[in-house]
Design an enzyme around this catalytic site. Structure first.
Site, PDB file in Angstrom:
ATOM      1  N   ASN A 135      17.315  35.198 -23.640  1.00  0.00           N
ATOM      2  CA  ASN A 135      18.332  36.032 -22.992  1.00  0.00           C
ATOM      3  C   ASN A 135      18.955  36.970 -24.012  1.00  0.00           C
ATOM      4  OD1 ASN A 135      20.233  36.617 -20.661  1.00  0.00           O
ATOM      5  ND2 ASN A 135      21.688  36.032 -22.243  1.00  0.00           N
ATOM      6  N   GLU A 198      15.056  40.327 -21.151  1.00  0.00           N
ATOM      7  CA  GLU A 198      15.694  41.635 -21.311  1.00  0.00           C
ATOM      8  C   GLU A 198      15.056  42.449 -22.443  1.00  0.00           C
ATOM      9  OE1 GLU A 198      18.717  39.090 -19.228  1.00  0.00           O
ATOM     10  OE2 GLU A 198      17.437  38.825 -20.982  1.00  0.00           O
ATOM     11  N   ASP A 249      40.067  44.491 -20.717  1.00  0.00           N
ATOM     12  CA  ASP A 249      38.694  44.605 -20.244  1.00  0.00           C
ATOM     13  C   ASP A 249      38.477  45.956 -19.562  1.00  0.00           C
ATOM     14  OD1 ASP A 249      36.000  43.865 -19.295  1.00  0.00           O
ATOM     15  OD2 ASP A 249      36.627  41.835 -19.794  1.00  0.00           O
TER      16      ASP A 249
END
Length: 423
Positions: A135, A198, A249
């Protein structure tokens, strides 16, 4: 010297900050937010070199890839659909300097906002392998010591790997990469099936845009990472936890404090004269890297319902996450509503979507608002109550109300709704 090579490839001029910048002063955010289109180079941030707003526009990403901005989604969609093998070489650029004698607090890692819990690595991409799965994903990481970080793990793939390792009483071996190219960054930001690698998506994107595969090298911990990046930190996600946050964020609001895992760093590697990539929280670069990989998924989902789907955009005003626009050509009445429902299915975190006709440039906010003003009535508003929303939305309380706007022209009456031109 990956980042310096990126700037050369893009023919990008930088706004250089020569003065010393205190990493706890929040001056980094002030300078980056002043003009987000410009690339800012900090020549003395805590004694090191760093760059921000590196890929803060679609144009910058497209220039690196050697394609037009209109081609970005197509290349990304193709890469997600058909991952390609990568190439492995013996030596990565970051192997030029290898040390286990380092101090994270002395690196050019800043505090971005006054109430942040500490200094944060924001552009760090973590690569991990467990039980035959690999990942690559973005995670914010708060510096809590000379060799320790608190990492925010949301319940996705790396969380799953760490949970499985923890259940077996094992620490999870990882590498953290800083200074990656857009192919790797966009792949790392994608939400893909657990079975998809990925790094192969990144390789496919490089192949389709640049005609060359992603090149990887094996680090001292046995993990393969991109051969071209400025920093690689090798370490472990431990079994221990600590408080992580607050942190601003993507919505520009403070996320709250949680118990999160601790990463211990064992080794730092970097190129000669490295540049630390600073990803401004809640800035345009954050928006694009988080939102762009969702656009092909929305496009594909809507096109399954409305074949003539033309473009998708997650808007900057909606943090490239919560608000979207889709352009279609209807085959029948009701296609606008069908497109709304499909768009929400393609991106469950989105809570507002506007459907427009092909003649509207969805990258022009004024045209989108014009379509709403002249082609929409409130009785064509679709409201979906009590839906699962985004944890990043400060207004949501467990569930959210999704709102879809059908701002398309009625079929057979287009002549009454088209903007007059002199052609």
């Amino acid at each position: 010297m990956a980042i310096r090579a990126f700037l050369t490839r893009m023919n990008e001029e930088t706004f250089d900050v020569a003065r010393a910048v205190d990493p706890d002063s929040c001056d980094v955010s002030a300078l980056l937010l002043e003009d987000q289109d410009r690339t800012v180079m900090f020549n003395d941030l805590n004694g090191g070199t760093a760059v921000g707003n590196l890929f803060s526009t679609r144009d910058k990403m497209a220039r690196f890839l050697g394609i037009g901005t209109d081609d970005l989604m197509g290349h990304l969609m193709s890469a997600m659909s058909e991952p390609k093998p990568f190439e492995v070489v013996e030596k990565g650029d970051w192997m030029a300097n290898v040390t286990d004698d380092f101090d994270l607090t002395k690196l050019p890692i800043p505090r971005y906002f006054p109430e942040d819990g500490g200094r944060y690595i924001t552009s760090g991409v973590i690569i991990a392998e467990y039980e035959g799965k690999r990942n690559m994903s973005f995670h914010r990481m708060m510096v809590i010591g000379k060799d320790a970080l608190a990492v925010r793990l949301v319940p996705r793939h790396l969380f799953t790997m760490h949970k499985a390792a923890k259940a077996a009483g094992e620490e999870l071996k990882i590498s953290i990469c800083v200074g990656l190219c857009p192919c790797a960054l966009l792949a790392a930001a994608s939400s893909l099936d657990y079975e998809v690698d990925e790094l192969e998506v990144a390789s496919a994107l490089r192949m389709s845009a640049l005609g060359e595969p992603m090149v990887l090298a094996e680090g001292g911990n046995g993990l393969l990472v991109p051969a071209s990046c400025d920093y690689v930190f090798e370490g472990r996600i431990t079994l221990d936890e600590t408080d992580e946050g607050p942190f601003v964020d993507i919505t520009g609001t403070y996320d709250h404090v949680r118990k999160q895992p601790i990463i211990k760093i064992d080794r730092m590697m970097h190129v000669d004269d490295p540049v630390f990539h600073l990803l401004q929280p809640g800035g345009n670069e954050h928006f694009l890297l988080m939102g762009m990989p969702r656009e092909p998924v929305i496009f594909r989902t809507v096109r399954q319902t409305v074949p003539r789907t033309h473009a998708v955009r997650l808007t900057e005003g909606g943090c490239c996450w919560l608000n979207g626009v889709v352009s279609i050509s209807k085959n029948k009445e009701g296609d606008g509503v069908n497109a709304i429902m499909a768009a929400f299915s393609g991106h469950p975190s989105m809570k507002h979507v506007i459907i427009v006709d092909q003649d509207i440039d969805i990258f022009d906010d004024r045209q989108v608002e014009w379509a709403m003003a002249t082609r929409f009535q409130g009785n064509r508003l679709l409201v979906i109550p009590d839906s699962a929303g985004s944890s990043l939305d400060p207004s949501a309380d467990g569930t959210t109300y999704k709102v879809g706007v059908d701002a398309t022209m009625p079929l057979g009456k287009e002549h009454l709704f088209r903007r007059a031109t002199l052609d």
